[in-house]
Design a protein around this motif. Structure first.
Motif, PDB file in Angstrom:
ATOM      1  N   PRO A  59       0.816  -1.218   0.000  1.00  0.00           N
ATOM      2  CA  PRO A  59       0.000   0.000   0.000  1.00  0.00           C
ATOM      3  C   PRO A  59       0.849   1.268   0.000  1.00  0.00           C
ATOM      4  CG  PRO A  59      -0.083  -1.055   2.152  1.00  0.00           C
ATOM      5  CD  PRO A  59       0.663  -1.983   1.255  1.00  0.00           C
ATOM      6  N   PRO A  60       0.341   2.332  -0.596  1.00  0.00           N
ATOM      7  CA  PRO A  60       1.052   3.603  -0.556  1.00  0.00           C
ATOM      8  C   PRO A  60       1.204   4.086   0.893  1.00  0.00           C
ATOM      9  CG  PRO A  60      -0.903   3.751  -1.955  1.00  0.00           C
ATOM     10  CD  PRO A  60      -0.931   2.412  -1.311  1.00  0.00           C
ATOM     11  N   PRO A  61       2.149   4.983   1.138  1.00  0.00           N
ATOM     12  CA  PRO A  61       2.368   5.459   2.505  1.00  0.00           C
ATOM     13  C   PRO A  61       1.084   5.966   3.167  1.00  0.00           C
ATOM     14  CG  PRO A  61       4.035   6.352   1.025  1.00  0.00           C
ATOM     15  CD  PRO A  61       3.065   5.599   0.174  1.00  0.00           C
ATOM     16  N   ARG A  62       0.887   5.542   4.364  1.00  0.00           N
ATOM     17  CA  ARG A  62      -0.202   5.984   5.254  1.00  0.00           C
ATOM     18  C   ARG A  62      -1.595   5.487   4.854  1.00  0.00           C
ATOM     19  NH1 ARG A  62      -0.122  11.960   7.107  1.00  0.00           N
ATOM     20  NH2 ARG A  62      -1.345  11.030   8.755  1.00  0.00           N
ATOM     21  N   LEU A  63      -1.680   4.682   3.786  1.00  0.00           N
ATOM     22  CA  LEU A  63      -3.001   4.166   3.412  1.00  0.00           C
ATOM     23  C   LEU A  63      -3.505   3.170   4.457  1.00  0.00           C
ATOM     24  CD1 LEU A  63      -5.370   4.036   1.465  1.00  0.00           C
ATOM     25  CD2 LEU A  63      -4.167   2.216   0.241  1.00  0.00           C
ATOM     26  N   GLN A  64      -2.596   2.327   4.955  1.00  0.00           N
ATOM     27  CA  GLN A  64      -2.986   1.352   5.988  1.00  0.00           C
ATOM     28  C   GLN A  64      -3.525   2.081   7.220  1.00  0.00           C
ATOM     29  OE1 GLN A  64      -2.698  -2.257   5.548  1.00  0.00           O
ATOM     30  NE2 GLN A  64      -4.219  -1.971   7.156  1.00  0.00           N
ATOM     31  N   GLU A  65      -2.850   3.142   7.577  1.00  0.00           N
ATOM     32  CA  GLU A  65      -3.276   3.943   8.745  1.00  0.00           C
ATOM     33  C   GLU A  65      -4.680   4.529   8.510  1.00  0.00           C
ATOM     34  OE1 GLU A  65      -0.735   7.480   9.426  1.00  0.00           O
ATOM     35  OE2 GLU A  65      -2.639   8.473   9.866  1.00  0.00           O
ATOM     36  N   PHE A  66      -4.901   5.062   7.326  1.00  0.00           N
ATOM     37  CA  PHE A  66      -6.219   5.615   6.967  1.00  0.00           C
ATOM     38  C   PHE A  66      -7.281   4.515   7.032  1.00  0.00           C
ATOM     39  CE2 PHE A  66      -9.259   6.720   3.459  1.00  0.00           C
ATOM     40  CZ  PHE A  66      -9.797   7.867   4.017  1.00  0.00           C
ATOM     41  N   GLY A  67      -6.965   3.366   6.453  1.00  0.00           N
ATOM     42  CA  GLY A  67      -7.901   2.232   6.441  1.00  0.00           C
ATOM     43  C   GLY A  67      -8.205   1.740   7.852  1.00  0.00           C
ATOM     44  N   ASP A  68      -7.178   1.683   8.682  1.00  0.00           N
ATOM     45  CA  ASP A  68      -7.376   1.218  10.065  1.00  0.00           C
ATOM     46  C   ASP A  68      -8.301   2.170  10.827  1.00  0.00           C
ATOM     47  OD1 ASP A  68      -5.756  -0.918   9.578  1.00  0.00           O
ATOM     48  OD2 ASP A  68      -4.000  -0.113  10.615  1.00  0.00           O
ATOM     49  N   LYS A  69      -8.135   3.447  10.560  1.00  0.00           N
ATOM     50  CA  LYS A  69      -8.956   4.441  11.274  1.00  0.00           C
ATOM     51  C   LYS A  69     -10.419   4.343  10.858  1.00  0.00           C
ATOM     52  CE  LYS A  69      -5.336   7.503  12.653  1.00  0.00           C
ATOM     53  NZ  LYS A  69      -4.608   8.751  12.556  1.00  0.00           N
ATOM     54  N   ILE A  70     -10.668   4.213   9.573  1.00  0.00           N
ATOM     55  CA  ILE A  70     -12.057   4.056   9.130  1.00  0.00           C
ATOM     56  C   ILE A  70     -12.591   2.693   9.599  1.00  0.00           C
ATOM     57  CG2 ILE A  70     -13.609   3.928   7.125  1.00  0.00           C
ATOM     58  CD1 ILE A  70     -12.568   6.765   7.744  1.00  0.00           C
ATOM     59  N   GLY A  71     -11.728   1.703   9.566  1.00  0.00           N
ATOM     60  CA  GLY A  71     -12.130   0.353   9.966  1.00  0.00           C
ATOM     61  C   GLY A  71     -12.562   0.253  11.420  1.00  0.00           C
ATOM     62  N   ARG A  72     -11.909   1.013  12.293  1.00  0.00           N
ATOM     63  CA  ARG A  72     -12.287   0.919  13.709  1.00  0.00           C
ATOM     64  C   ARG A  72     -13.281   2.015  14.117  1.00  0.00           C
ATOM     65  NH1 ARG A  72      -9.383   4.372  17.217  1.00  0.00           N
ATOM     66  NH2 ARG A  72      -7.575   5.329  16.212  1.00  0.00           N
ATOM     67  N   ALA A  73     -13.657   2.857  13.165  1.00  0.00           N
ATOM     68  CA  ALA A  73     -14.606   3.938  13.482  1.00  0.00           C
ATOM     69  C   ALA A  73     -16.003   3.363  13.741  1.00  0.00           C
ATOM     70  CB  ALA A  73     -14.663   4.938  12.328  1.00  0.00           C
ATOM     71  N   ASP A  74     -16.734   3.995  14.648  1.00  0.00           N
ATOM     72  CA  ASP A  74     -18.138   3.619  14.884  1.00  0.00           C
ATOM     73  C   ASP A  74     -19.035   4.289  13.856  1.00  0.00           C
ATOM     74  OD1 ASP A  74     -17.985   2.104  17.511  1.00  0.00           O
ATOM     75  OD2 ASP A  74     -16.833   3.914  17.958  1.00  0.00           O
ATOM     76  N   SER A  75     -18.580   5.404  13.376  1.00  0.00           N
ATOM     77  CA  SER A  75     -19.264   6.169  12.335  1.00  0.00           C
ATOM     78  C   SER A  75     -18.194   7.117  11.803  1.00  0.00           C
ATOM     79  CB  SER A  75     -20.424   6.950  12.963  1.00  0.00           C
ATOM     80  OG  SER A  75     -20.938   7.887  12.041  1.00  0.00           O
ATOM     81  N   PHE A  76     -18.444   7.766  10.695  1.00  0.00           N
ATOM     82  CA  PHE A  76     -17.507   8.807  10.267  1.00  0.00           C
ATOM     83  C   PHE A  76     -18.268   9.905   9.547  1.00  0.00           C
ATOM     84  CE2 PHE A  76     -16.982   7.544   5.759  1.00  0.00           C
ATOM     85  CZ  PHE A  76     -17.479   6.246   5.797  1.00  0.00           C
ATOM     86  N   ILE A  77     -17.601  11.033   9.438  1.00  0.00           N
ATOM     87  CA  ILE A  77     -18.222  12.208   8.825  1.00  0.00           C
ATOM     88  C   ILE A  77     -17.358  12.638   7.649  1.00  0.00           C
ATOM     89  CG2 ILE A  77     -18.755  14.671   9.199  1.00  0.00           C
ATOM     90  CD1 ILE A  77     -19.457  13.920  12.108  1.00  0.00           C
ATOM     91  N   ILE A  78     -18.015  13.000   6.552  1.00  0.00           N
ATOM     92  CA  ILE A  78     -17.285  13.534   5.397  1.00  0.00           C
ATOM     93  C   ILE A  78     -17.707  14.989   5.201  1.00  0.00           C
ATOM     94  CG2 ILE A  78     -16.882  13.359   2.913  1.00  0.00           C
ATOM     95  CD1 ILE A  78     -17.592  10.383   3.095  1.00  0.00           C
ATOM     96  N   VAL A  79     -16.731  15.868   5.135  1.00  0.00           N
ATOM     97  CA  VAL A  79     -16.988  17.266   4.785  1.00  0.00           C
ATOM     98  C   VAL A  79     -16.470  17.467   3.363  1.00  0.00           C
ATOM     99  CG1 VAL A  79     -16.489  19.688   5.315  1.00  0.00           C
ATOM    100  CG2 VAL A  79     -16.721  18.030   7.180  1.00  0.00           C
ATOM    101  N   THR A  80     -17.364  17.788   2.447  1.00  0.00           N
ATOM    102  CA  THR A  80     -16.942  17.885   1.045  1.00  0.00           C
ATOM    103  C   THR A  80     -17.538  19.091   0.330  1.00  0.00           C
ATOM    104  OG1 THR A  80     -16.922  16.752  -1.099  1.00  0.00           O
ATOM    105  CG2 THR A  80     -18.822  16.327   0.309  1.00  0.00           C
ATOM    106  N   PRO A  81     -16.747  19.723  -0.521  1.00  0.00           N
ATOM    107  CA  PRO A  81     -17.319  20.775  -1.361  1.00  0.00           C
ATOM    108  C   PRO A  81     -18.034  20.182  -2.556  1.00  0.00           C
ATOM    109  CG  PRO A  81     -14.978  20.557  -1.858  1.00  0.00           C
ATOM    110  CD  PRO A  81     -15.283  19.574  -0.747  1.00  0.00           C
ATOM    111  N   GLU A  82     -18.889  20.977  -3.176  1.00  0.00           N
ATOM    112  CA  GLU A  82     -19.503  20.549  -4.440  1.00  0.00           C
ATOM    113  C   GLU A  82     -18.659  21.074  -5.598  1.00  0.00           C
ATOM    114  OE1 GLU A  82     -23.732  20.305  -5.067  1.00  0.00           O
ATOM    115  OE2 GLU A  82     -23.558  21.608  -6.817  1.00  0.00           O
ATOM    116  N   TYR A  83     -18.247  20.139  -6.468  1.00  0.00           N
ATOM    117  CA  TYR A  83     -17.529  20.499  -7.691  1.00  0.00           C
ATOM    118  C   TYR A  83     -18.331  19.967  -8.874  1.00  0.00           C
ATOM    119  CZ  TYR A  83     -13.116  21.457  -5.100  1.00  0.00           C
ATOM    120  OH  TYR A  83     -12.154  21.958  -4.269  1.00  0.00           O
TER     121      TYR A  83
END
Ligand code: FMN
Length: 192
Positions: A59-83
């Motif tokens: 995996p690319p750098p820090r992807l495992q860390e990102f995946g682990d964080k979403i994986g252990r999350a109870d829920s998550f929030i996305i803040v996104t602009p409209e493009y």
């Protein structure tokens, strides 16, 4: 304790969505029983997706860390602009890297626009995408219009109505996080 990280989906120069992300993060930090953190795609700087995380041994750098964080999350929030009636490609690229990590996970969506519509098209699209990934977007959302004027650099809103709307939104995020956590705990104890 619920872990509810927040992904900010804009990496644009002079990005405005970071102001909204700071606001939501600060309010989430005030919720009892919650830990959170900002997962900033600008800092992760993931390359174009070649294969999903669970199918890669390089995996690319820090992807495992990102995946682990979403994986252990109870829920998550996305803040996104409209493009262009959708959400930024950088967000889809990052989201596409994961799959099992989203399973039966409630996701709260916050949309941002410079105009008056608050990113409503982007909300509809991202909801569909999250369903395709096995997460479920909660019915409540938070949409921010005229972001240049409605939020300060430090993430404080100029319009007090955002405090009330954010409180309602986060209440719902927590409701679903708790409901799912209870169900998962029940299944775990039944399995012995
Ligand atoms: C490539 C691009 C496309 C955009 N398309 C839309 C759009 O379809 N609807 C809209 O309301 N705003 C649109 N905007 C305005 C953005 O919502 C606004 O610039 C907002 O600040 C973007 O968030 P950001 O500053 O975090 O990148 C667009 C902006 C960019 C850069």
């Amino acid at each position: 304790m619920f872990y509810i990280p927040l992904i900010v989906g804009s990496t644009r120069r002079d990005r405005q969505s970071i102001k909204v992300a700071k606001f939501v993060l600060a309010r989430l930090q005030q919720c009892p029983g919650v830990t959170t953190e900002l997962l900033d795609l600008l800092e992760y700087n993931f390359p174009i997706m070649e294969e999903r995380l669970h199918r890669r041994d390089d995996p690319p750098p820090r992807l495992q860390e990102f995946g682990d964080k979403i994986g252990r999350a109870d829920s998550f929030i996305i803040v996104t602009p409209e493009y262009n009636n959708g959400y930024p490609g950088v967000l889809k690229n990052a989201l596409d890297y994961l799959l099992p990590e989203y399973e039966r996970k409630p996701v709260g969506i916050v949309t941002v626009s410079a105009g008056g519509f608050g990113g409503i098209n982007c909300l509809a699209q991202l909801r569909l995408v999250m369903l395709g990934m096995g997460a479920f977007p909660i019915p409540e959302n938070l949409s921010v219009s005229r972001v240049h004027d409605s939020f300060n650099e430090d993430g404080t809103p100029n319009d007090p109505a955002y405090e009330k709307r954010a409180a309602t939104f986060l209440e719902e995020v927590l409701w679903f996080a708790e409901a799912i956590a209870d169900r998962k705990a029940k299944e775990k104890s039944a399995a012995g």
